[in-house]
Design a protein around this motif. Structure first.
Motif, PDB file in Angstrom:
ATOM      1  N   MET A   1      30.441  48.410  -3.460  1.00 37.65           N
ATOM      2  CA  MET A   1      30.511  49.537  -2.397  1.00 37.65           C
ATOM      3  C   MET A   1      28.930  49.410  -1.837  1.00 37.65           C
ATOM      4  O   MET A   1      28.344  50.207  -2.816  1.00 37.65           O
ATOM      5  CB  MET A   1      30.987  51.355  -3.051  1.00 37.65           C
ATOM      6  N   GLY A   2      28.890  49.762  -0.984  1.00 38.85           N
ATOM      7  CA  GLY A   2      27.258  50.269  -0.434  1.00 38.85           C
ATOM      8  C   GLY A   2      27.013  49.405   0.630  1.00 38.85           C
ATOM      9  O   GLY A   2      28.139  49.069   1.482  1.00 38.85           O
ATOM     10  N   ARG A   3      26.114  49.229   1.247  1.00 38.53           N
ATOM     11  CA  ARG A   3      25.318  48.611   1.492  1.00 38.53           C
ATOM     12  C   ARG A   3      23.455  47.700   1.638  1.00 38.53           C
ATOM     13  O   ARG A   3      23.634  47.928   0.146  1.00 38.53           O
ATOM     14  CB  ARG A   3      24.633  49.834   3.156  1.00 38.53           C
ATOM     15  N   GLN A   4      23.354  47.058   2.445  1.00 43.26           N
ATOM     16  CA  GLN A   4      21.891  46.309   1.772  1.00 43.26           C
ATOM     17  C   GLN A   4      20.963  47.103   1.744  1.00 43.26           C
ATOM     18  O   GLN A   4      20.266  47.443   3.128  1.00 43.26           O
ATOM     19  CB  GLN A   4      22.238  45.222   2.916  1.00 43.26           C
ATOM     20  N   LEU A   5      20.133  46.741   0.902  1.00 49.59           N
ATOM     21  CA  LEU A   5      19.023  48.213   1.026  1.00 49.59           C
ATOM     22  C   LEU A   5      17.555  47.077   1.569  1.00 49.59           C
ATOM     23  O   LEU A   5      17.046  47.342   2.300  1.00 49.59           O
ATOM     24  CB  LEU A   5      18.553  47.778  -0.901  1.00 49.59           C
TER      25      LEU A   5
ATOM     26  N   GLU B   1      22.936  44.652   7.278  1.00 50.36           N
ATOM     27  CA  GLU B   1      25.076  44.087   6.893  1.00 50.36           C
ATOM     28  C   GLU B   1      25.420  45.004   5.454  1.00 50.36           C
ATOM     29  O   GLU B   1      25.378  45.261   5.040  1.00 50.36           O
ATOM     30  CB  GLU B   1      25.075  42.782   6.425  1.00 50.36           C
ATOM     31  N   ASN B   2      26.597  45.252   5.876  1.00 56.81           N
ATOM     32  CA  ASN B   2      27.728  45.627   5.179  1.00 56.81           C
ATOM     33  C   ASN B   2      27.896  45.194   3.884  1.00 56.81           C
ATOM     34  O   ASN B   2      27.647  43.848   4.099  1.00 56.81           O
ATOM     35  CB  ASN B   2      28.860  46.285   5.506  1.00 56.81           C
ATOM     36  N   VAL B   3      27.995  45.547   2.785  1.00 53.41           N
ATOM     37  CA  VAL B   3      28.691  44.127   1.116  1.00 53.41           C
ATOM     38  C   VAL B   3      29.724  43.436   1.250  1.00 53.41           C
ATOM     39  O   VAL B   3      30.831  44.669   1.932  1.00 53.41           O
ATOM     40  CB  VAL B   3      27.722  44.620   0.327  1.00 53.41           C
ATOM     41  N   PRO B   4      30.311  43.503   0.869  1.00 53.72           N
ATOM     42  CA  PRO B   4      32.151  43.229   0.867  1.00 53.72           C
ATOM     43  C   PRO B   4      32.819  43.406   0.226  1.00 53.72           C
ATOM     44  O   PRO B   4      32.869  43.566  -0.363  1.00 53.72           O
ATOM     45  CB  PRO B   4      32.834  41.027   1.064  1.00 53.72           C
ATOM     46  N   PHE B   5      33.019  44.909   0.936  1.00 50.06           N
ATOM     47  CA  PHE B   5      33.770  45.909  -0.415  1.00 50.06           C
ATOM     48  C   PHE B   5      34.585  45.261  -0.850  1.00 50.06           C
ATOM     49  O   PHE B   5      35.883  44.667   0.509  1.00 50.06           O
ATOM     50  CB  PHE B   5      33.676  47.161   0.123  1.00 50.06           C
ATOM     51  N   GLU B   6      35.827  45.465  -2.183  1.00 49.43           N
ATOM     52  CA  GLU B   6      36.677  44.893  -1.883  1.00 49.43           C
ATOM     53  C   GLU B   6      37.580  46.076  -3.460  1.00 49.43           C
ATOM     54  O   GLU B   6      37.081  46.653  -4.260  1.00 49.43           O
ATOM     55  CB  GLU B   6      36.785  43.594  -2.805  1.00 49.43           C
ATOM     56  N   ILE B   7      38.857  46.219  -3.069  1.00 47.19           N
ATOM     57  CA  ILE B   7      39.608  46.906  -4.292  1.00 47.19           C
ATOM     58  C   ILE B   7      40.311  45.412  -4.718  1.00 47.19           C
ATOM     59  O   ILE B   7      41.327  45.076  -4.126  1.00 47.19           O
ATOM     60  CB  ILE B   7      40.834  48.053  -3.417  1.00 47.19           C
ATOM     61  N   GLN B   8      39.981  45.623  -5.941  1.00 45.19           N
ATOM     62  CA  GLN B   8      41.456  44.930  -7.536  1.00 45.19           C
ATOM     63  C   GLN B   8      42.437  45.773  -8.027  1.00 45.19           C
ATOM     64  O   GLN B   8      42.003  46.612  -8.205  1.00 45.19           O
ATOM     65  CB  GLN B   8      40.382  44.552  -8.064  1.00 45.19           C
ATOM     66  N   PHE B   9      43.426  45.216  -8.268  1.00 41.18           N
ATOM     67  CA  PHE B   9      44.198  46.251  -9.531  1.00 41.18           C
ATOM     68  C   PHE B   9      44.426  44.910  -9.753  1.00 41.18           C
ATOM     69  O   PHE B   9      45.397  43.700  -9.890  1.00 41.18           O
ATOM     70  CB  PHE B   9      45.550  46.962  -8.491  1.00 41.18           C
ATOM     71  N   ALA B  10      44.538  44.982 -11.413  1.00 39.59           N
ATOM     72  CA  ALA B  10      45.467  43.986 -12.300  1.00 39.59           C
ATOM     73  C   ALA B  10      45.576  44.164 -13.327  1.00 39.59           C
ATOM     74  O   ALA B  10      45.455  45.875 -13.577  1.00 39.59           O
ATOM     75  CB  ALA B  10      44.286  43.512 -13.106  1.00 39.59           C
ATOM     76  N   VAL B  11      46.711  43.839 -13.570  1.00 42.47           N
ATOM     77  CA  VAL B  11      47.434  44.361 -15.164  1.00 42.47           C
ATOM     78  C   VAL B  11      47.739  43.421 -16.108  1.00 42.47           C
ATOM     79  O   VAL B  11      47.763  41.866 -15.455  1.00 42.47           O
ATOM     80  CB  VAL B  11      49.019  44.641 -14.950  1.00 42.47           C
ATOM     81  N   SER B  12      48.004  43.898 -17.565  1.00 39.68           N
ATOM     82  CA  SER B  12      47.672  42.420 -18.689  1.00 39.68           C
ATOM     83  C   SER B  12      48.867  43.121 -19.325  1.00 39.68           C
ATOM     84  O   SER B  12      48.825  44.211 -19.844  1.00 39.68           O
ATOM     85  CB  SER B  12      45.949  42.466 -19.203  1.00 39.68           C
ATOM     86  N   LYS B  13      49.896  42.307 -20.226  1.00 42.37           N
ATOM     87  CA  LYS B  13      50.780  42.859 -21.044  1.00 42.37           C
ATOM     88  C   LYS B  13      50.975  41.605 -22.483  1.00 42.37           C
ATOM     89  O   LYS B  13      50.591  40.052 -22.128  1.00 42.37           O
ATOM     90  CB  LYS B  13      51.693  42.996 -20.476  1.00 42.37           C
ATOM     91  N   GLU B  14      50.378  42.344 -23.671  1.00 44.20           N
ATOM     92  CA  GLU B  14      50.995  41.117 -24.904  1.00 44.20           C
ATOM     93  C   GLU B  14      52.114  41.169 -24.952  1.00 44.20           C
ATOM     94  O   GLU B  14      52.980  42.429 -25.069  1.00 44.20           O
ATOM     95  CB  GLU B  14      50.259  41.523 -25.668  1.00 44.20           C
ATOM     96  N   LEU B  15      53.147  40.249 -25.483  1.00 41.21           N
ATOM     97  CA  LEU B  15      54.422  39.956 -25.284  1.00 41.21           C
ATOM     98  C   LEU B  15      54.964  41.063 -26.964  1.00 41.21           C
ATOM     99  O   LEU B  15      54.129  40.444 -27.936  1.00 41.21           O
ATOM    100  CB  LEU B  15      54.814  39.120 -25.257  1.00 41.21           C
ATOM    101  N   ALA B  16      55.782  41.727 -27.463  1.00 40.55           N
ATOM    102  CA  ALA B  16      55.820  42.876 -28.408  1.00 40.55           C
ATOM    103  C   ALA B  16      55.872  40.963 -29.469  1.00 40.55           C
ATOM    104  O   ALA B  16      55.258  41.175 -30.823  1.00 40.55           O
ATOM    105  CB  ALA B  16      56.968  42.820 -28.596  1.00 40.55           C
ATOM    106  N   HIS B  17      57.075  40.033 -29.389  1.00 42.73           N
ATOM    107  CA  HIS B  17      57.176  39.117 -30.587  1.00 42.73           C
ATOM    108  C   HIS B  17      56.797  37.014 -29.889  1.00 42.73           C
ATOM    109  O   HIS B  17      57.099  36.573 -30.931  1.00 42.73           O
ATOM    110  CB  HIS B  17      59.060  39.406 -30.567  1.00 42.73           C
TER     111      HIS B  17
END
Length: 176
Positions: free
Chosen positions: A21-25, A33-49
């Motif tokens: 998020m932001g711009r080149q100083l 130039e603008n920096v390459p803005f990106e939104i990421q979503f991640a999920v992680s699950k440990e199995l019970a057994h």
């Protein structure tokens, strides 16, 4: 910026990340130039057994069409001499956003076996006649005393397969 939700009873972790998020100083040329803005979503699950944790991330939530501008999109048909345009399917465009992985911890303590797959890397970086293991990654880790020793290998391209080593510890275990 990021936010993480962790539920110990369900063994689930999820994270939403806002990157670049932001711009080149200061610029190399007169144009900022603008920096390459990106939104990421991640999920992680440990199995019970089973001592296994899976990971699924969706990258570039803010931009759906992320195919490479350098990939061949048209070619001449050798039989007819006509120019053929290669269109990418919706499913392939969707899969470009997905990175999957897993970690097996057979003793639930000291040995970790990891693997992953990056669809976009596979689609953009492989050579059609010899795709090899482009897009795949694997690694292993050991916990020895208060230290974690890790090794991983990722296949980016036939000409570039980096090996990564790391040593990590929690300084608070040493009273620091």
């Amino acid at each position: 910026f990021s936010t993480t939700y962790y539920d110990a009873s369900k063994r689930v972790t999820s994270t939403l990340l806002l990157k670049n998020m932001g711009r080149q100083l200061s610029s190399y040329t007169s144009e900022k130039e603008n920096v390459p803005f990106e939104i990421q979503f991640a999920v992680s699950k440990e199995l019970a057994h089973l001592p296994f944790r899976y990971h699924l991330s969706y990258n570039n939530l803010n931009k759906f069409d992320i195919k490479s501008p350098y990939k061949l999109t048209s070619q001449t048909n050798l039989e007819t001499g006509e120019l053929e345009i290669k269109e990418e399917t919706f499913a392939k465009t969707f899969l470009r956003h997905i990175v999957i992985g897993g970690e097996l911890n057979p003793f639930r303590k000291s040995l970790f076996l990891r693997g992953g797959f990056n669809f976009q890397r596979r689609f953009d970086m492989n050579i059609t006649t010899f795709p090899a293991m482009v897009g795949f990654s694997w690694g292993l880790g050991f916990k020895v005393s208060k230290f974690r020793l890790d090794y991983s290998r990722s296949s980016y391209h036939l000409s570039g397969t980096p090996n990564n080593f790391s040593i990590a510890t929690n300084l608070s275990t040493f009273g620091i």
